[in-house]
Scaffold this motif. Structure first.
Motif, PDB file in Angstrom:
ATOM      1  N   ASP A 151       0.856  -1.188   0.000  1.00 17.67           N
ATOM      2  CA  ASP A 151       0.000   0.000   0.000  1.00 17.67           C
ATOM      3  C   ASP A 151       0.891   1.236   0.000  1.00 17.67           C
ATOM      4  OD1 ASP A 151      -1.732   2.116   0.536  1.00 17.67           O
ATOM      5  OD2 ASP A 151      -2.856   1.018   2.070  1.00 17.67           O
ATOM      6  N   PHE A 152       0.895   1.946  -1.127  1.00 19.35           N
ATOM      7  CA  PHE A 152       1.682   3.173  -1.291  1.00 19.35           C
ATOM      8  C   PHE A 152       0.809   4.427  -1.214  1.00 19.35           C
ATOM      9  CE2 PHE A 152       4.244  -0.008  -3.587  1.00 19.35           C
ATOM     10  CZ  PHE A 152       5.504   0.246  -3.088  1.00 19.35           C
ATOM     11  N   ARG A 153      -0.421   4.306  -0.701  1.00 15.61           N
ATOM     12  CA  ARG A 153      -1.346   5.437  -0.767  1.00 15.61           C
ATOM     13  C   ARG A 153      -0.936   6.605   0.118  1.00 15.61           C
ATOM     14  NH1 ARG A 153      -6.954   2.410   0.120  1.00 15.61           N
ATOM     15  NH2 ARG A 153      -5.606   1.375   1.640  1.00 15.61           N
ATOM     16  N   GLU A 154      -0.200   6.343   1.190  1.00 19.34           N
ATOM     17  CA  GLU A 154       0.269   7.436   2.040  1.00 19.34           C
ATOM     18  C   GLU A 154       1.631   7.890   1.530  1.00 19.34           C
ATOM     19  OE1 GLU A 154       1.059   8.405   6.739  1.00 19.34           O
ATOM     20  OE2 GLU A 154      -0.361   6.836   6.195  1.00 19.34           O
ATOM     21  N   PRO A 155       1.763   9.167   1.166  1.00 19.12           N
ATOM     22  CA  PRO A 155       3.034   9.636   0.591  1.00 19.12           C
ATOM     23  C   PRO A 155       4.227   9.327   1.501  1.00 19.12           C
ATOM     24  CG  PRO A 155       1.335  11.312   0.349  1.00 19.12           C
ATOM     25  CD  PRO A 155       0.754  10.230   1.226  1.00 19.12           C
ATOM     26  N   GLY A 156       5.305   8.837   0.887  1.00 16.14           N
ATOM     27  CA  GLY A 156       6.531   8.575   1.626  1.00 16.14           C
ATOM     28  C   GLY A 156       6.540   7.282   2.403  1.00 16.14           C
ATOM     29  N   GLN A 157       5.453   6.480   2.305  1.00 20.40           N
ATOM     30  CA  GLN A 157       5.370   5.249   3.074  1.00 20.40           C
ATOM     31  C   GLN A 157       4.896   4.092   2.210  1.00 20.40           C
ATOM     32  OE1 GLN A 157       3.898   5.212   7.048  1.00 20.40           O
ATOM     33  NE2 GLN A 157       3.613   7.419   7.080  1.00 20.40           N
ATOM     34  N   CYS A 158       5.264   2.907   2.652  1.00 25.08           N
ATOM     35  CA  CYS A 158       4.735   1.681   2.066  1.00 25.08           C
ATOM     36  C   CYS A 158       4.376   0.743   3.205  1.00 25.08           C
ATOM     37  CB  CYS A 158       5.769   1.004   1.161  1.00 25.08           C
ATOM     38  SG  CYS A 158       5.214  -0.594   0.517  1.00 25.08           S
ATOM     39  N   GLU A 159       3.143   0.287   3.205  1.00 25.82           N
ATOM     40  CA  GLU A 159       2.730  -0.726   4.177  1.00 25.82           C
ATOM     41  C   GLU A 159       2.680  -2.078   3.482  1.00 25.82           C
ATOM     42  OE1 GLU A 159      -0.950  -2.109   7.091  1.00 25.82           O
ATOM     43  OE2 GLU A 159      -1.185  -0.300   5.876  1.00 25.82           O
ATOM     44  N   LEU A 160       3.309  -3.082   4.086  1.00 29.90           N
ATOM     45  CA  LEU A 160       3.105  -4.460   3.656  1.00 29.90           C
ATOM     46  C   LEU A 160       1.787  -4.883   4.285  1.00 29.90           C
ATOM     47  CD1 LEU A 160       6.235  -4.203   3.219  1.00 29.90           C
ATOM     48  CD2 LEU A 160       6.334  -6.635   3.717  1.00 29.90           C
ATOM     49  N   THR A 161       0.706  -4.655   3.546  1.00 33.38           N
ATOM     50  CA  THR A 161      -0.628  -4.871   4.107  1.00 33.38           C
ATOM     51  C   THR A 161      -0.888  -6.344   4.363  1.00 33.38           C
ATOM     52  OG1 THR A 161      -1.302  -3.013   2.729  1.00 33.38           O
ATOM     53  CG2 THR A 161      -3.033  -4.213   3.832  1.00 33.38           C
TER      54      THR A 161
ATOM     55  N   VAL B 220      10.116   6.332  -0.905  1.00 33.72           N
ATOM     56  CA  VAL B 220       9.554   6.163   0.440  1.00 33.72           C
ATOM     57  C   VAL B 220      10.638   6.368   1.488  1.00 33.72           C
ATOM     58  CG1 VAL B 220       7.710   4.605  -0.325  1.00 33.72           C
ATOM     59  CG2 VAL B 220       9.871   3.644   0.467  1.00 33.72           C
ATOM     60  N   ARG B 221      10.212   6.785   2.644  1.00 34.21           N
ATOM     61  CA  ARG B 221      11.103   6.957   3.799  1.00 34.21           C
ATOM     62  C   ARG B 221      10.856   5.890   4.857  1.00 34.21           C
ATOM     63  NH1 ARG B 221       8.617  11.399   2.610  1.00 34.21           N
ATOM     64  NH2 ARG B 221       7.309  11.365   4.464  1.00 34.21           N
ATOM     65  N   ARG B 222       9.754   5.146   4.684  1.00 30.26           N
ATOM     66  CA  ARG B 222       9.372   4.181   5.716  1.00 30.26           C
ATOM     67  C   ARG B 222       8.589   3.040   5.081  1.00 30.26           C
ATOM     68  NH1 ARG B 222       4.407   4.283   9.220  1.00 30.26           N
ATOM     69  NH2 ARG B 222       4.915   3.201  11.142  1.00 30.26           N
ATOM     70  N   VAL B 223       8.934   1.816   5.503  1.00 29.09           N
ATOM     71  CA  VAL B 223       8.182   0.622   5.135  1.00 29.09           C
ATOM     72  C   VAL B 223       7.759  -0.024   6.447  1.00 29.09           C
ATOM     73  CG1 VAL B 223       8.269  -1.624   3.988  1.00 29.09           C
ATOM     74  CG2 VAL B 223       9.516   0.332   3.015  1.00 29.09           C
ATOM     75  N   TRP B 224       6.490  -0.393   6.544  1.00 28.88           N
ATOM     76  CA  TRP B 224       6.030  -0.951   7.818  1.00 28.88           C
ATOM     77  C   TRP B 224       5.041  -2.091   7.599  1.00 28.88           C
ATOM     78  CZ3 TRP B 224       1.084  -0.396  10.178  1.00 28.88           C
ATOM     79  CH2 TRP B 224       0.176   0.392   9.474  1.00 28.88           C
ATOM     80  N   VAL B 225       4.846  -2.842   8.668  1.00 25.92           N
ATOM     81  CA  VAL B 225       3.996  -4.029   8.651  1.00 25.92           C
ATOM     82  C   VAL B 225       3.503  -4.261  10.076  1.00 25.92           C
ATOM     83  CG1 VAL B 225       5.933  -5.621   9.073  1.00 25.92           C
ATOM     84  CG2 VAL B 225       3.896  -6.452   7.852  1.00 25.92           C
ATOM     85  N   HIS B 226       2.416  -4.972  10.215  1.00 29.64           N
ATOM     86  CA  HIS B 226       2.046  -5.425  11.559  1.00 29.64           C
ATOM     87  C   HIS B 226       1.663  -6.896  11.508  1.00 29.64           C
ATOM     88  CE1 HIS B 226      -2.030  -4.173  10.151  1.00 29.64           C
ATOM     89  NE2 HIS B 226      -2.419  -5.213  10.850  1.00 29.64           N
ATOM     90  N   THR B 227       1.869  -7.560  12.624  1.00 30.26           N
ATOM     91  CA  THR B 227       1.531  -8.964  12.765  1.00 30.26           C
ATOM     92  C   THR B 227       0.972  -9.152  14.169  1.00 30.26           C
ATOM     93  OG1 THR B 227       2.343 -11.235  12.494  1.00 30.26           O
ATOM     94  CG2 THR B 227       3.844  -9.661  13.559  1.00 30.26           C
ATOM     95  N   CYS B 228       0.427 -10.329  14.438  1.00 24.49           N
ATOM     96  CA  CYS B 228      -0.183 -10.529  15.752  1.00 24.49           C
ATOM     97  C   CYS B 228       0.059 -11.943  16.253  1.00 24.49           C
ATOM     98  CB  CYS B 228      -1.681 -10.210  15.705  1.00 24.49           C
ATOM     99  SG  CYS B 228      -2.667 -11.463  14.864  1.00 24.49           S
ATOM    100  N   THR B 229      -0.339 -12.175  17.483  1.00 20.86           N
ATOM    101  CA  THR B 229      -0.104 -13.464  18.130  1.00 20.86           C
ATOM    102  C   THR B 229      -0.979 -14.576  17.565  1.00 20.86           C
ATOM    103  OG1 THR B 229      -1.576 -12.727  19.922  1.00 20.86           O
ATOM    104  CG2 THR B 229       0.798 -12.545  20.302  1.00 20.86           C
ATOM    105  N   LEU B 230      -1.920 -14.261  16.686  1.00 16.79           N
ATOM    106  CA  LEU B 230      -2.663 -15.315  15.992  1.00 16.79           C
ATOM    107  C   LEU B 230      -1.858 -15.843  14.806  1.00 16.79           C
ATOM    108  CD1 LEU B 230      -6.235 -13.701  15.870  1.00 16.79           C
ATOM    109  CD2 LEU B 230      -5.350 -15.355  17.536  1.00 16.79           C
ATOM    110  N   ASP B 231      -0.868 -15.075  14.362  1.00 14.46           N
ATOM    111  CA  ASP B 231      -0.074 -15.412  13.186  1.00 14.46           C
ATOM    112  C   ASP B 231       0.949 -16.496  13.526  1.00 14.46           C
ATOM    113  OD1 ASP B 231       0.818 -15.277  10.574  1.00 14.46           O
ATOM    114  OD2 ASP B 231       1.142 -13.117  10.602  1.00 14.46           O
ATOM    115  N   HIS B 232       1.722 -16.899  12.527  1.00 18.36           N
ATOM    116  CA  HIS B 232       2.754 -17.916  12.737  1.00 18.36           C
ATOM    117  C   HIS B 232       3.655 -17.485  13.891  1.00 18.36           C
ATOM    118  CE1 HIS B 232       6.239 -20.452  12.043  1.00 18.36           C
ATOM    119  NE2 HIS B 232       5.470 -21.207  11.289  1.00 18.36           N
ATOM    120  N   PRO B 233       4.027 -18.396  14.780  1.00 15.60           N
ATOM    121  CA  PRO B 233       4.838 -18.033  15.946  1.00 15.60           C
ATOM    122  C   PRO B 233       6.170 -17.386  15.602  1.00 15.60           C
ATOM    123  CG  PRO B 233       4.104 -20.335  16.111  1.00 15.60           C
ATOM    124  CD  PRO B 233       3.645 -19.815  14.786  1.00 15.60           C
ATOM    125  N   SER B 234       6.692 -17.616  14.407  1.00 14.83           N
ATOM    126  CA  SER B 234       7.976 -17.040  14.012  1.00 14.83           C
ATOM    127  C   SER B 234       7.841 -15.730  13.250  1.00 14.83           C
ATOM    128  CB  SER B 234       8.750 -18.041  13.150  1.00 14.83           C
ATOM    129  OG  SER B 234       8.978 -19.232  13.863  1.00 14.83           O
TER     130      SER B 234
END
Length: 197
Positions: free
Chosen positions: A102-112, A142-156
């Protein structure tokens, strides 16, 4: 709202996860591709049925539900939007991984969305996919690439993202309706997360 120390009740019919947000603010040192016969395919204007299928096959074991609950129109409005790029990891001629940037926010990319199907976990396919994801993310201004994950996801998952060059910067608790109780996911999905009705 700050959650107090100690135990906090999660209502019946809900699931709770600790979400970790991770970011990088400069391109990481490139990691070598593992041996394997994978390719990456850009999916322009993904068909809704195709997207729902790959989303389910990659994410059902981890209770990915947000896109599954969307109507076709809501889903199309996101995945067909300018600034969204969708890719498939191809293995043996079959789409077996999902990458959404997701490149919709200027200067950022989210690994959605990022993941591979269960048969490919541990084969190096996710490393191949992450290498391609970071190449594409940092190929833009971009100046920032980000992602989020959670404890339901793969343990690694968190360790994998950290090895890829991401740094954790925020933690949250997410509470949601259990998708196995409303038919969004099959009742036998994510057996590592008990259903409490």
């Amino acid at each position: 709202m700050i959650v107090p120390d100690g135990y906090s009740d999660v209502p019946a019919g809900k699931i709770a996860a600790v979400v970790t947000h991770l970011e990088m603010t400069a391109p990481p040192t490139r990691r070598d591709d593992p041996p394997g016969n994978w390719t990456l395919r850009k999916v322009d204007r993904p068909a809704i049925l195709w997207y729902r299928d790959i989303f389910r096959r990659v994410g059902e074991d981890w209770l990915w539900f947000s896109r599954a609950r969307m109507s076709d129109a809501e889903l199309a409005a996101i995945i067909h939007a300018p600034g969204i790029e969708v890719y498939a990891l191809v293995a043996d001629g079959r789409d077996e991984g999902l990458l959404e940037l997701d490149f919709r926010e200027p200067g950022q990319c989210e690994l959605t969305y990022f993941g591979v199907t269960a048969p490919l976990i541990g084969t190096g396919a996710a490393r191949f996919l992450m290498n391609r994801a970071l190449e594409r993310a940092w190929s833009r201004d971009v100046r920032r690439v980000w992602v989020h994950t959670c404890t339901l996801d793969h343990p690694s998952a968190v360790a994998f993202y950290q090895r890829s060059g991401f740094r954790a910067f925020r933690r949250q608790i997410e509470i949601a309706d259990d998708p196995r109780l409303d038919g969004t996911a099959p009742r036998d999905a994510a057996p590592h997360v008990p259903i409490i009705e």
